[in-house]
Design an enzyme around this catalytic site. Structure first.
Site, PDB file in Angstrom:
ATOM      1  N   ARG A 122      15.844  -5.595   1.046  1.00  0.00           N
ATOM      2  CA  ARG A 122      16.415  -6.136  -0.193  1.00  0.00           C
ATOM      3  C   ARG A 122      17.579  -5.263  -0.648  1.00  0.00           C
ATOM      4  O   ARG A 122      17.711  -4.120  -0.238  1.00  0.00           O
ATOM      5  CB  ARG A 122      15.336  -6.187  -1.283  1.00  0.00           C
ATOM      6  CG  ARG A 122      14.377  -7.340  -1.099  1.00  0.00           C
ATOM      7  CD  ARG A 122      13.692  -7.726  -2.405  1.00  0.00           C
ATOM      8  NE  ARG A 122      13.144  -6.578  -3.106  1.00  0.00           N
ATOM      9  CZ  ARG A 122      11.947  -6.052  -2.846  1.00  0.00           C
ATOM     10  NH1 ARG A 122      11.198  -6.563  -1.885  1.00  0.00           N
ATOM     11  NH2 ARG A 122      11.506  -5.030  -3.523  1.00  0.00           N
ATOM     12  N   LYS A 183       4.960   3.003   0.950  1.00  0.00           N
ATOM     13  CA  LYS A 183       5.242   1.593   1.252  1.00  0.00           C
ATOM     14  C   LYS A 183       4.814   1.251   2.680  1.00  0.00           C
ATOM     15  O   LYS A 183       5.144   1.965   3.623  1.00  0.00           O
ATOM     16  CB  LYS A 183       6.745   1.343   1.064  1.00  0.00           C
ATOM     17  CG  LYS A 183       7.170  -0.086   1.256  1.00  0.00           C
ATOM     18  CD  LYS A 183       8.510  -0.328   0.589  1.00  0.00           C
ATOM     19  CE  LYS A 183       9.165  -1.597   1.091  1.00  0.00           C
ATOM     20  NZ  LYS A 183      10.382  -1.935   0.350  1.00  0.00           N
ATOM     21  N   ARG A 327       8.353   6.104 -12.937  1.00  0.00           N
ATOM     22  CA  ARG A 327       8.731   7.420 -13.500  1.00  0.00           C
ATOM     23  C   ARG A 327       7.522   8.322 -13.681  1.00  0.00           C
ATOM     24  O   ARG A 327       7.628   9.526 -13.675  1.00  0.00           O
ATOM     25  CB  ARG A 327       9.435   7.221 -14.829  1.00  0.00           C
ATOM     26  CG  ARG A 327      10.769   6.497 -14.634  1.00  0.00           C
ATOM     27  CD  ARG A 327      11.320   6.017 -15.926  1.00  0.00           C
ATOM     28  NE  ARG A 327      11.738   7.115 -16.775  1.00  0.00           N
ATOM     29  CZ  ARG A 327      13.014   7.422 -17.027  1.00  0.00           C
ATOM     30  NH1 ARG A 327      13.970   6.727 -16.484  1.00  0.00           N
ATOM     31  NH2 ARG A 327      13.322   8.410 -17.835  1.00  0.00           N
TER      32      ARG A 327
HETATM   33  C1  BTN Z   1      12.487  -4.701   1.646  1.00  0.00           C
HETATM   34  O1  BTN Z   1      11.451  -4.134   1.270  1.00  0.00           O
HETATM   35  O2  BTN Z   1      13.590  -4.230   1.354  1.00  0.00           O
HETATM   36  C2  BTN Z   1      12.379  -5.956   2.448  1.00  0.00           C
HETATM   37  C3  BTN Z   1      12.264  -5.706   3.915  1.00  0.00           C
HETATM   38  C4  BTN Z   1      12.151  -6.974   4.741  1.00  0.00           C
HETATM   39  C5  BTN Z   1      12.184  -6.728   6.235  1.00  0.00           C
HETATM   40  C6  BTN Z   1      11.903  -7.970   7.030  1.00  0.00           C
HETATM   41  S1  BTN Z   1      11.627  -7.638   8.738  1.00  0.00           S
HETATM   42  C7  BTN Z   1      11.684  -9.331   9.109  1.00  0.00           C
HETATM   43  C8  BTN Z   1      12.800  -9.924   8.261  1.00  0.00           C
HETATM   44  N1  BTN Z   1      14.070  -9.781   8.938  1.00  0.00           N
HETATM   45  C9  BTN Z   1      14.899  -8.962   8.272  1.00  0.00           C
HETATM   46  O3  BTN Z   1      16.054  -8.670   8.635  1.00  0.00           O
HETATM   47  N2  BTN Z   1      14.312  -8.523   7.173  1.00  0.00           N
HETATM   48  C10 BTN Z   1      12.979  -9.043   7.012  1.00  0.00           C
END
Ligand code: BTN
Length: 331
Positions: A122, A183, A327
């Site tokens: 994201r 995570k 925080r």
């Molecule tokens: C995040 O936490 O930032 C989201 C990560 C999402 C990763 C997945 S892997 C499969 C799909 N293809 C990508 O390029 N991204 C998502």
């Protein structure tokens, strides 16, 4: 690099294989073996080369297998899904699905890959996507227009799947999955809005860390930081679970949850969210996208529409988008 994918089948067991034996079995010369190994290493796979012994993976790999995934789908999921594609390497499973939809991929298609070269997270971040270590899955679905709370529902479907495996996790709004403050899963949901259409194309991408032990992390500060903030199923369970089986479990739950979401909306999932809410009661910052001010306050759960509720000095604010930084822990 077709040879590399033939070679990985030979060395997936995590044992030593001599270059000579591999060259003979694959009917190629040693230079080709060396190039295939270099290619696999470029996909962040940790491979030891020991003089006199040969090549060995740092950790054995169960390669993705379409038949194995299909045989573990529930009847409902098998009926709902139109297509399952297993790829070796792609740039990003989300981008792959978007580019191939309509041309060759129907709605209700799931795509998984062994590695991504441009895995996306994201907010423009990259997603660490080493070969064979994790699950990179994208699901193409069509949904009616009201999507509020969808990302939370996807997070809940994955959290439930992890619980079925014996791993208790929490979901950090909107949908990061945490095991004890680290995570484990990231979710990227993208949609295509067509004016006038009564459904939208939705691309649900999930990256789930299964076994990071056999991956070659870089040595930059960012790589070290990444290593310290993420976790994987193998560290938590003490064994590496089957990726094929777990992909089926996730698809089963996703299909069920998406169908429920379509008929009942997010409100149906609110009691479940309360059980998995990672942020509840924590002091958090909401980092707002572009040009609006960040907010600070205590997290107070979510609304009937899945908005994050923030107590900002006695005023309850409903947040639709933003990156959340914790925080402090529970007061
Ligand atoms: C995040 O936490 O930032 C989201 C990560 C999402 C990763 C997945 S892997 C499969 C799909 N293809 C990508 O390029 N991204 C998502």
């Amino acid at each position: 690099m077709i040879i590399a994918f033939e070679l990985i089948k030979k060395i997936a067991d995590g044992k030593f294989h001599s270059g000579q034996a591999l060259a003979q079995e694959l009917k190629i010369n040693r230079a080709h073996i060396w190039r295939a190994i270099a290619y696999l290493k470029s996909l962040k796979l940790e491979i030891y080369s020991v003089k006199g012994k040969g090549y060995k993976l740092a950790s054995p790999i169960e390669l993705l297998n379409e038949a194995h995934i299909l045989e573990n789908l529930s009847q409902k999921t098998a009926t709902a899904l139109n297509l399952l594609q297993v790829l070796s390497v792609t740039h990003s499973t989300n981008d792959y699905v978007k580019e191939h939809k309509l041309r060759s991929l129907p709605e209700k298609t799931a795509v998984v890959a062994e590695a991504q070269t441009q895995g996306r997270g994201r907010a423009g971040r990259t997603w660490f996507s080493p070969f064979g270590a994790n699950i990179y899955l994208s699901l193409f679905w069509k949904l009616k227009q009201n999507l509020s709370g969808l990302s939370l529902v996807v997070g809940l479907a994955i959290a439930k799947s992890l619980e079925e495996l014996g791993v208790t996790v929490k979901v950090k709004w909107p949908n990061d999955i945490y095991y004890e403050n680290k995570k484990m899963v990231g979710i990227l949901i993208e949609s295509e809005f067509k004016p006038g259409a009564d459904t939208q194309n939705i691309f649900i991408g999930m990256g789930l860390n299964v076994n990071l032990q056999g991956c070659a992390f870089g040595s930059s500060e960012a790589d070290l930081e990444l290593k310290n903030t993420i976790t994987d199923l193998t560290s938590v369970l003490g064994v590496t679970p089957s990726r094929n089986l777990f992909i089926a479990v996730v698809l089963n739950n996703l299909v069920e949850f998406l169908e429920k979401f379509e008929s009942h909306g997010f409100a149906y999932f609110l009691p479940m969210w309360e059980k998995y809410d990672y942020l509840m009661g924590k002091l958090i910052s909401v980092i707002k996208p572009i040009a609006s001010q960040n907010l600070v306050g205590h997290a107070k759960g979510v609304s009937q529409r899945g908005e994050l509720l923030l107590d900002d000095q006695g005023v309850l604010k409903a947040i639709c988008v933003g990156d959340i930084k914790v925080r402090e822990n529970l007061r």
